[in-house]
Design a protein around this motif. Sequence first.
Motif, PDB file in Angstrom:
ATOM      1  N   PRO A 186      66.075 -16.065 -22.437  1.00  0.00           N
ATOM      2  CA  PRO A 186      65.655 -15.363 -21.773  1.00  0.00           C
ATOM      3  C   PRO A 186      66.159 -14.809 -20.202  1.00  0.00           C
ATOM      4  O   PRO A 186      65.901 -15.607 -19.777  1.00  0.00           O
ATOM      5  CB  PRO A 186      64.167 -15.692 -21.842  1.00  0.00           C
ATOM      6  CG  PRO A 186      64.036 -17.562 -21.971  1.00  0.00           C
ATOM      7  CD  PRO A 186      65.653 -17.068 -22.737  1.00  0.00           C
ATOM      8  N   PHE A 231      69.370 -16.687 -27.505  1.00  0.00           N
ATOM      9  CA  PHE A 231      68.789 -15.808 -26.923  1.00  0.00           C
ATOM     10  C   PHE A 231      68.757 -16.218 -26.218  1.00  0.00           C
ATOM     11  O   PHE A 231      68.304 -18.016 -26.153  1.00  0.00           O
ATOM     12  CB  PHE A 231      68.092 -14.794 -27.262  1.00  0.00           C
ATOM     13  CG  PHE A 231      68.410 -13.391 -27.942  1.00  0.00           C
ATOM     14  CD1 PHE A 231      68.768 -12.388 -27.043  1.00  0.00           C
ATOM     15  CD2 PHE A 231      67.897 -13.574 -29.137  1.00  0.00           C
ATOM     16  CE1 PHE A 231      68.918 -11.362 -27.214  1.00  0.00           C
ATOM     17  CE2 PHE A 231      68.221 -12.143 -30.037  1.00  0.00           C
ATOM     18  CZ  PHE A 231      69.025 -11.145 -29.171  1.00  0.00           C
ATOM     19  N   GLU A 274      62.529  -9.231 -22.071  1.00  0.00           N
ATOM     20  CA  GLU A 274      62.405  -9.502 -23.219  1.00  0.00           C
ATOM     21  C   GLU A 274      62.638  -8.024 -24.180  1.00  0.00           C
ATOM     22  O   GLU A 274      62.712  -7.909 -25.511  1.00  0.00           O
ATOM     23  CB  GLU A 274      61.241  -9.428 -22.621  1.00  0.00           C
ATOM     24  CG  GLU A 274      61.119 -10.631 -22.715  1.00  0.00           C
ATOM     25  CD  GLU A 274      61.248 -11.722 -23.177  1.00  0.00           C
ATOM     26  OE1 GLU A 274      61.146 -11.550 -24.726  1.00  0.00           O
ATOM     27  OE2 GLU A 274      61.819 -13.316 -23.378  1.00  0.00           O
ATOM     28  N   ALA A 308      69.362 -12.418 -21.753  1.00  0.00           N
ATOM     29  CA  ALA A 308      69.019 -10.594 -22.265  1.00  0.00           C
ATOM     30  C   ALA A 308      67.506 -11.042 -21.453  1.00  0.00           C
ATOM     31  O   ALA A 308      66.757 -11.561 -21.909  1.00  0.00           O
ATOM     32  CB  ALA A 308      68.624  -9.446 -23.183  1.00  0.00           C
ATOM     33  N   LYS A 349      66.732  -7.386 -25.746  1.00  0.00           N
ATOM     34  CA  LYS A 349      65.913  -8.993 -27.224  1.00  0.00           C
ATOM     35  C   LYS A 349      65.414  -7.962 -27.615  1.00  0.00           C
ATOM     36  O   LYS A 349      65.517  -8.570 -29.458  1.00  0.00           O
ATOM     37  CB  LYS A 349      65.364  -9.992 -26.630  1.00  0.00           C
ATOM     38  CG  LYS A 349      65.077 -11.207 -27.729  1.00  0.00           C
ATOM     39  CD  LYS A 349      63.885 -11.864 -27.217  1.00  0.00           C
ATOM     40  CE  LYS A 349      64.128 -12.740 -28.444  1.00  0.00           C
ATOM     41  NZ  LYS A 349      63.438 -14.221 -27.901  1.00  0.00           N
TER      42      LYS A 349
END
Length: 125
Positions: free
Chosen positions: A122, A120, A99, A97, A102
């Motif tokens: 990035p 996560f 930022e 995902a 997220k």
Amino acid sequence: MVTRTAQGLSITPLGGLGEVGRNMMVIEYQQKILLVDMGFRMPEEDMPGIDYIIPNISSLRGKQKNILGILITHGHYDHIGAIPYYIGQLGNPPIFAGELAKAIILKRQEDFPNQPKLNFVPLKD
């Protein structure tokens, strides 16, 4: 609706086609699975007693080890809203995902303190 190619690629929408919300797609190739989005939908006025509608993931049962991750296209709830309900059932795969998405997902997770810590990966432009 499942789309299969001669090369063995299958694309299965679990929600989000022909409706607003509940977006989720399964892309499967050589027994490896990538999920795209995991959204929810609010009920219509003629659905009393229903709080939310989420995709049916029964086709993924027993395939948790094959799930490479979840690709989140953006942070609207119709694309991320089902994460707290399903992430543990799917083996807590990595979430790819941006930022902003997220941050929205993490804020939503505050309402679900007993869920596993999210993993996560990035995405950059």
